[in-house]
Enzyme design. Sequence first.
Site, mmCIF file in Angstrom:
data_model
loop_
_atom_site.group_PDB
_atom_site.id
_atom_site.type_symbol
_atom_site.label_atom_id
_atom_site.label_comp_id
_atom_site.label_asym_id
_atom_site.label_seq_id
_atom_site.Cartn_x
_atom_site.Cartn_y
_atom_site.Cartn_z
ATOM 1 N N GLY A 58 50.193 45.403 52.055
ATOM 2 C CA GLY A 58 50.871 45.975 53.212
ATOM 3 C C GLY A 58 51.424 44.871 54.088
ATOM 4 O O GLY A 58 51.060 43.703 53.947
ATOM 5 N N ASP A 59 52.310 45.219 54.992
ATOM 6 C CA ASP A 59 52.733 44.243 55.994
ATOM 7 C C ASP A 59 51.807 44.392 57.203
ATOM 8 O O ASP A 59 51.019 45.344 57.303
ATOM 9 C CB ASP A 59 54.203 44.448 56.384
ATOM 10 C CG ASP A 59 54.798 43.182 57.009
ATOM 11 O OD1 ASP A 59 54.034 42.238 57.303
ATOM 12 O OD2 ASP A 59 56.022 43.130 57.211
ATOM 13 N N TYR A 60 51.924 43.493 58.105
ATOM 14 C CA TYR A 60 51.006 43.330 59.226
ATOM 15 C C TYR A 60 50.813 44.638 60.009
ATOM 16 O O TYR A 60 51.692 45.054 60.765
ATOM 17 C CB TYR A 60 51.577 42.259 60.151
ATOM 18 C CG TYR A 60 50.566 41.603 61.045
ATOM 19 C CD1 TYR A 60 50.161 40.299 60.811
ATOM 20 C CD2 TYR A 60 50.024 42.271 62.123
ATOM 21 C CE1 TYR A 60 49.240 39.683 61.626
ATOM 22 C CE2 TYR A 60 49.101 41.670 62.940
ATOM 23 C CZ TYR A 60 48.707 40.375 62.690
ATOM 24 O OH TYR A 60 47.798 39.760 63.493
#
Length: 752
Positions: free
Chosen positions: A302-304
Amino acid sequence: MLRQPNVSRRSVLISSACLFAWQASGIPAAMAAARRPLSSRVKSLIAQMTIEEKAGQLTLMPTPWTSAAAAKINPEAALRNVENLTDDAQAGRVGGVFNGFGVEAHRKLQTAAMKGRLGIPMIFAGDVIHGYRTVFPVPLGEAASFDPDLAERTARAAAEEMAATGFDWVFAPMVDIGRDARWGRTVEGAGEDVLLSSDMARARTRGFQGRSLADDASVAACMKHFVAYGAAESGLDYNTADISERTLREVYLPPFQAAVDAGCATVMAAFEDIAGRPIHGGREFLTDILRGEMGFDGLVVGDYNGDVEIAARGLAADARDAARIAIMAGLDMSMASGIYRDHLPSLVQAGEVPMERVDEAVGRVLALKERLGLFEDPFRRMDLKRQKARMRTKPALSLAREAAQRSIVMLKNDGDLLPLPREGKRIAIIGPFAEGPSNLHGPWTLFADNKEAVDLASAVRAAVSDASLISVVKGSEITAPIEGGIDAAVAAARSADIVILAVGEREAMSGEAASRDLIVVPAPQQALAEAVAAVGKPMIVALRNGRALALEGAILNAPAILVTWFLGSEMGNAVADILFGATGPSGRLPVSFPISAGQVPYYYAHRRPGRPANARYITSRYDARFPFGHGLTYGEISYADLVTSSKQIPKDGSLRVTVTIKNEGKYAARELVQLYVQDVVASVTQPVRELKAYKHVDLPPKRSQQVTFDLAAADLAFLGVDLKPVVETGKFKLWVAPSAEAAGLAEEFEVS
Ligand code: BGC
């Protein structure tokens, strides 16, 4: 030879499954499609792990000793403390960390992890987007080289440096197509074109990963951000996107497919949603398309906080619900939010997430660690001696200079103002980018030291025979006037023979969370330009920019304009090399520079309108001021004798296209020859032109050379009405031209 433009493009266009009809629950068949067999080591570890340990492996955390620049983008990172993280590592509550610094810190954490019950090594990731300590041009700038081989070499060099300080995994390449210049992150990709972006995606992946992931100078690549992050509405970062399935497949997926084909080990989900479906929770994207259709068999991260943010978007009730949706969608590893660690155990216990799905994700994390050689030697990339030996080596810095030179685009050179003589001229360098260590590296250089980069004034002083003839005046801040600044600049211009005007954007005006509503040079600098131009001295504009800009007034009307982006460690030297002709400019725009800021998003490959003559604004034309592919050399280049091998080719045939390029000037030139095509009559309206191939030709003065392209009919495929790839018979136009909107030489042929 044609640069295999559509190999990956075709393979991505394989399905006509209706994206929007997919269901969002249960484990789909497609999940099984792209599975990497697990080793007995990985299987046995999974068999021994508790659900808490599994959730820990699926948790990726920012490091507490993250740099100031990184902390600015991801502020929570700065708050966590080292001891907690070390305890987490030992207890198996974290599978990896990112954006830490240096061998010692990495060793400390890895030592803790190896003391854990099962001794599973951590993985260390970093945002090394265009260089680690040696900084290369921002990716958009480097794309101007139109040279995938160069991009492969700079990625390789970046991998060698980062891997020497304990990193195993790079959050790059960013392969998002950027067609909206307002979006700050266009700077991180390869621009607006599908072919160029795909070539760069493939090359950068290869460069980072090298021949083997186990190599101590290789890192796992992470193509990002899957998918269509660049389509964010209004060019606004993190915004929703609303694109057709056709556009998704034709424009945004191919660079990812190219990276998959190059063996990219991991992929990062994009923050946005497409037509209301979040990528982090969209199984149709992360599983059905990515694995089922594109054949990706690596790790999805996932991204942040992107996973927990699906709750903020109103797609999940709370963080627990978000964790369930994300893991079932196919998001294997959670970044920063910690929601997998917090909620997977209870979700599995309640039967809301099958253990089989958790095991699958854990298997991917462990398999990646295994491929990176971490089970054999968890400290393999953490060697103090190597860390010293591999930083900013001579070859790396000379590559940085070469890449920077090749990234510079000369938009204008009226009256052959450039190159400049090294002797006898008083030169005034004016503008906020004239000197000083800031704004040379560009955004996303978390690990580099600004002071190590070469600025413009120092390089110009070093390049001329008498440095006392060089004067430097700031004249204006980047976004605010300086009292008396314009007067000082005008005085400097008056007492000079030549002016170099260094204006544009600061590096923080592009990159993440750095969208601009108006893509122009900020007003105080424009005012400076007007005043300095009015002095009437020959003026060269050296633009500092992370995106396409709409140039106006004195900047646009200057006789010479160089686009110099943010070029990294060797920025000043490379610009001076071009200014004084040590090497000629050869870069070409990877993004269209529009006539006016109001045209954005503008890209050359737009579909044909019904009334081309009237498709214009009241005040300006609807085309580019400086089109995609544009860029001048110091040569005098002409194109002649376009010959095609046939007027008609069968659907499985190919066309040989030959053209002669001449340099009638007195300087050597590297010309980028571009082949564009238009499908004249098709069942779906086609772009006015599409780049199908490109080739550099190096021409000494007074020389000519034949350039040949082989265009396969299969390269003319597009998605038909049923969204299946098709090559339709009929007439095609073809151009060999120096830019997407230059007349060049034209021909027609038919596919029968
Ligand atoms: C960015 C990613 C980056 C990640 C880790 C996010 O905010 O969108 O591109 O890799 O942070 O720093």
